[in-house]
Design a protein around this motif. Sequence first.
Motif, PDB file in Angstrom:
ATOM      1  N   PRO A  62      41.383 -26.039 -39.454  1.00 36.43           N
ATOM      2  CA  PRO A  62      42.432 -26.003 -38.424  1.00 36.43           C
ATOM      3  C   PRO A  62      41.900 -25.748 -37.020  1.00 36.43           C
ATOM      4  O   PRO A  62      42.600 -25.997 -36.037  1.00 36.43           O
ATOM      5  N   ARG A  63      40.676 -25.269 -36.900  1.00 36.76           N
ATOM      6  CA  ARG A  63      40.125 -24.979 -35.579  1.00 36.76           C
ATOM      7  C   ARG A  63      39.902 -26.249 -34.753  1.00 36.76           C
ATOM      8  O   ARG A  63      39.764 -26.160 -33.520  1.00 36.76           O
ATOM      9  N   VAL A  64      39.877 -27.399 -35.403  1.00 40.05           N
ATOM     10  CA  VAL A  64      39.649 -28.644 -34.659  1.00 40.05           C
ATOM     11  C   VAL A  64      40.923 -29.486 -34.555  1.00 40.05           C
ATOM     12  O   VAL A  64      40.867 -30.684 -34.302  1.00 40.05           O
ATOM     13  N   ASP A  65      42.077 -28.850 -34.716  1.00 41.17           N
ATOM     14  CA  ASP A  65      43.337 -29.592 -34.688  1.00 41.17           C
ATOM     15  C   ASP A  65      43.580 -30.308 -33.354  1.00 41.17           C
ATOM     16  O   ASP A  65      44.266 -31.329 -33.318  1.00 41.17           O
ATOM     17  N   ASP A  66      43.055 -29.783 -32.250  1.00 43.75           N
ATOM     18  CA  ASP A  66      43.284 -30.413 -30.953  1.00 43.75           C
ATOM     19  C   ASP A  66      42.577 -31.765 -30.820  1.00 43.75           C
ATOM     20  O   ASP A  66      42.843 -32.503 -29.863  1.00 43.75           O
ATOM     21  N   PHE A  67      41.685 -32.070 -31.757  1.00 42.64           N
ATOM     22  CA  PHE A  67      40.945 -33.334 -31.707  1.00 42.64           C
ATOM     23  C   PHE A  67      41.454 -34.339 -32.748  1.00 42.64           C
ATOM     24  O   PHE A  67      40.894 -35.412 -32.890  1.00 42.64           O
ATOM     25  N   ARG A  68      42.507 -33.985 -33.432  1.00 42.04           N
ATOM     26  CA  ARG A  68      42.921 -34.758 -34.598  1.00 42.04           C
ATOM     27  C   ARG A  68      43.825 -35.942 -34.218  1.00 42.04           C
ATOM     28  O   ARG A  68      44.576 -35.884 -33.247  1.00 42.04           O
ATOM     29  N   ASP A  69      43.708 -37.035 -34.998  1.00 40.48           N
ATOM     30  CA  ASP A  69      44.646 -38.167 -34.927  1.00 40.48           C
ATOM     31  C   ASP A  69      44.709 -38.812 -33.541  1.00 40.48           C
ATOM     32  O   ASP A  69      45.783 -39.084 -32.998  1.00 40.48           O
ATOM     33  N   LEU A  70      43.560 -39.092 -32.955  1.00 36.61           N
ATOM     34  CA  LEU A  70      43.544 -39.618 -31.590  1.00 36.61           C
ATOM     35  C   LEU A  70      44.158 -41.013 -31.478  1.00 36.61           C
ATOM     36  O   LEU A  70      44.570 -41.422 -30.387  1.00 36.61           O
ATOM     37  N   ASN A  71      44.194 -41.753 -32.572  1.00 35.61           N
ATOM     38  CA  ASN A  71      44.790 -43.089 -32.532  1.00 35.61           C
ATOM     39  C   ASN A  71      46.228 -43.120 -33.029  1.00 35.61           C
ATOM     40  O   ASN A  71      46.831 -44.189 -33.090  1.00 35.61           O
ATOM     41  N   SER A  72      46.781 -41.978 -33.371  1.00 26.22           N
ATOM     42  CA  SER A  72      48.143 -41.934 -33.895  1.00 26.22           C
ATOM     43  C   SER A  72      49.153 -42.252 -32.790  1.00 26.22           C
ATOM     44  O   SER A  72      49.053 -41.747 -31.665  1.00 26.22           O
ATOM     45  N   VAL A  73      50.121 -43.080 -33.110  1.00 28.65           N
ATOM     46  CA  VAL A  73      51.132 -43.457 -32.127  1.00 28.65           C
ATOM     47  C   VAL A  73      52.013 -42.273 -31.745  1.00 28.65           C
ATOM     48  O   VAL A  73      52.432 -42.139 -30.585  1.00 28.65           O
ATOM     49  N   ASP A  74      52.288 -41.399 -32.703  1.00 26.77           N
ATOM     50  CA  ASP A  74      53.254 -40.330 -32.433  1.00 26.77           C
ATOM     51  C   ASP A  74      52.712 -38.920 -32.654  1.00 26.77           C
ATOM     52  O   ASP A  74      53.486 -37.958 -32.615  1.00 26.77           O
ATOM     53  N   ALA A  77      28.653 -37.076 -37.958  1.00 24.33           N
ATOM     54  CA  ALA A  77      29.420 -38.238 -37.509  1.00 24.33           C
ATOM     55  C   ALA A  77      30.567 -38.546 -38.468  1.00 24.33           C
ATOM     56  O   ALA A  77      31.660 -38.923 -38.038  1.00 24.33           O
ATOM     57  N   GLN A  78      30.337 -38.378 -39.767  1.00 26.67           N
ATOM     58  CA  GLN A  78      31.384 -38.694 -40.738  1.00 26.67           C
ATOM     59  C   GLN A  78      32.537 -37.695 -40.660  1.00 26.67           C
ATOM     60  O   GLN A  78      33.710 -38.080 -40.677  1.00 26.67           O
ATOM     61  N   VAL A  79      32.230 -36.421 -40.578  1.00 29.84           N
ATOM     62  CA  VAL A  79      33.296 -35.420 -40.472  1.00 29.84           C
ATOM     63  C   VAL A  79      34.057 -35.611 -39.166  1.00 29.84           C
ATOM     64  O   VAL A  79      35.299 -35.519 -39.128  1.00 29.84           O
ATOM     65  N   MET A  80      33.339 -35.918 -38.106  1.00 31.52           N
ATOM     66  CA  MET A  80      34.009 -36.162 -36.829  1.00 31.52           C
ATOM     67  C   MET A  80      34.956 -37.354 -36.936  1.00 31.52           C
ATOM     68  O   MET A  80      36.082 -37.307 -36.429  1.00 31.52           O
ATOM     69  N   ALA A  81      34.520 -38.410 -37.602  1.00 32.45           N
ATOM     70  CA  ALA A  81      35.379 -39.580 -37.796  1.00 32.45           C
ATOM     71  C   ALA A  81      36.625 -39.219 -38.605  1.00 32.45           C
ATOM     72  O   ALA A  81      37.730 -39.699 -38.307  1.00 32.45           O
ATOM     73  N   GLY A 117      40.055 -39.713 -36.669  1.00 30.39           N
ATOM     74  CA  GLY A 117      40.746 -40.860 -37.236  1.00 30.39           C
ATOM     75  C   GLY A 117      40.020 -42.177 -37.116  1.00 30.39           C
ATOM     76  O   GLY A 117      40.526 -43.214 -37.558  1.00 30.39           O
ATOM     77  N   PHE A 118      38.829 -42.183 -36.545  1.00 29.84           N
ATOM     78  CA  PHE A 118      38.009 -43.388 -36.435  1.00 29.84           C
ATOM     79  C   PHE A 118      36.588 -42.953 -36.070  1.00 29.84           C
ATOM     80  O   PHE A 118      36.364 -41.811 -35.663  1.00 29.84           O
ATOM     81  N   HIS A 119      35.640 -43.865 -36.219  1.00 31.97           N
ATOM     82  CA  HIS A 119      34.257 -43.542 -35.879  1.00 31.97           C
ATOM     83  C   HIS A 119      34.085 -43.588 -34.371  1.00 31.97           C
ATOM     84  O   HIS A 119      34.295 -44.625 -33.738  1.00 31.97           O
ATOM     85  N   LEU A 120      33.721 -42.487 -33.770  1.00 27.91           N
ATOM     86  CA  LEU A 120      33.595 -42.364 -32.323  1.00 27.91           C
ATOM     87  C   LEU A 120      32.129 -42.545 -31.931  1.00 27.91           C
ATOM     88  O   LEU A 120      31.304 -41.650 -32.101  1.00 27.91           O
ATOM     89  N   ASN A 121      31.794 -43.712 -31.405  1.00 28.92           N
ATOM     90  CA  ASN A 121      30.403 -43.994 -31.044  1.00 28.92           C
ATOM     91  C   ASN A 121      29.865 -43.039 -29.987  1.00 28.92           C
ATOM     92  O   ASN A 121      28.661 -42.754 -29.963  1.00 28.92           O
ATOM     93  N   ARG A 122      30.756 -42.554 -29.130  1.00 25.74           N
ATOM     94  CA  ARG A 122      30.289 -41.681 -28.045  1.00 25.74           C
ATOM     95  C   ARG A 122      29.855 -40.309 -28.547  1.00 25.74           C
ATOM     96  O   ARG A 122      29.147 -39.592 -27.862  1.00 25.74           O
ATOM     97  N   GLY A 123      30.318 -39.918 -29.703  1.00 24.22           N
ATOM     98  CA  GLY A 123      29.765 -38.753 -30.383  1.00 24.22           C
ATOM     99  C   GLY A 123      30.113 -37.386 -29.851  1.00 24.22           C
ATOM    100  O   GLY A 123      29.640 -36.375 -30.384  1.00 24.22           O
ATOM    101  N   VAL A 124      30.954 -37.298 -28.822  1.00 22.80           N
ATOM    102  CA  VAL A 124      31.342 -35.972 -28.320  1.00 22.80           C
ATOM    103  C   VAL A 124      32.684 -36.074 -27.600  1.00 22.80           C
ATOM    104  O   VAL A 124      32.996 -37.077 -26.955  1.00 22.80           O
ATOM    105  N   LEU A 125      33.488 -35.029 -27.755  1.00 21.25           N
ATOM    106  CA  LEU A 125      34.782 -34.918 -27.096  1.00 21.25           C
ATOM    107  C   LEU A 125      34.905 -33.528 -26.482  1.00 21.25           C
ATOM    108  O   LEU A 125      34.344 -32.554 -26.990  1.00 21.25           O
TER     109      LEU A 125
END
Length: 280
Positions: free
Chosen positions: A18-30, A98-102, A106-114
Amino acid sequence: MNDTVTVEVVDIDDADDPRVDDFRDLNSVDRRPDLPILRGGRRGKGLVIAEGVLVVERMISSRFAPHALLGVDKRFDELVPVLSADSLAGVPFYRTSAQVMADIVGFHLNRGVLAVARRPQPLDPADVITRARTVAVLEGVNDHENIGSIFRNAAGLGVDAVLFGGATADPLYRRSVRVSMGHVLKVPFAHVQTWPDDLSMLRDNDFRIVSLTPDPAAVPLAQAVDAERVAFMVGAEGPGLTERAMRAGDVRARIPMSRGTDSLNVATAAAVAFYERTRL
């Protein structure tokens, strides 16, 4: 090397943490965390998200103070020179694969950091223009990529501030921040309250308000940019500025076109105007 940073490095191996909830579902419409308002009128998080090393660096040096970062080890190492900032003291850097981050985003992030930040208090339009020489004013620009491009152009071509009025899209959506290369976090911007009446504030501060239009009756752009202070006003892709907004301006200017082309993309047209201004 890690001893030089002020962030708190936290290793994450579970995408459901839950500590990474602010980074979750970046491609979600809602459910995207950068949405201030969710479907049904529910209040969203409205967070500001920076993607990639360069944009994260710009966020760190901006007024948008990140409260958490998420990235792979390689990107952490690349960011070490800026992760020693006093403003980051105690801020978690969630380091993961990279896999856990994806799985988290919600997708593979090539840039590797948020990096993620809460929105600060909006700036006052009067404060934004106080020391400005050149300002961009947007009406009805509702495409996030165009907004991001305008900010990138503004940063590179000497525009001091951006004002929003009349149904423009949110400049702090993730796509705008990404396309701007983080410059939306650096170039001051503000929203006017009453559109277009509040444009009088610019005139009261000795700005010449230049309305960009493809109208062949308008003066060539080069003839409109020689005032001490200039505000370029651009409108939505397609319809352009409303007639009411253009009437609130001081001069209508066109970019001379060739080969039967009637107009340019709004971000490109703005860039041409900004460049014309730098030639003085």
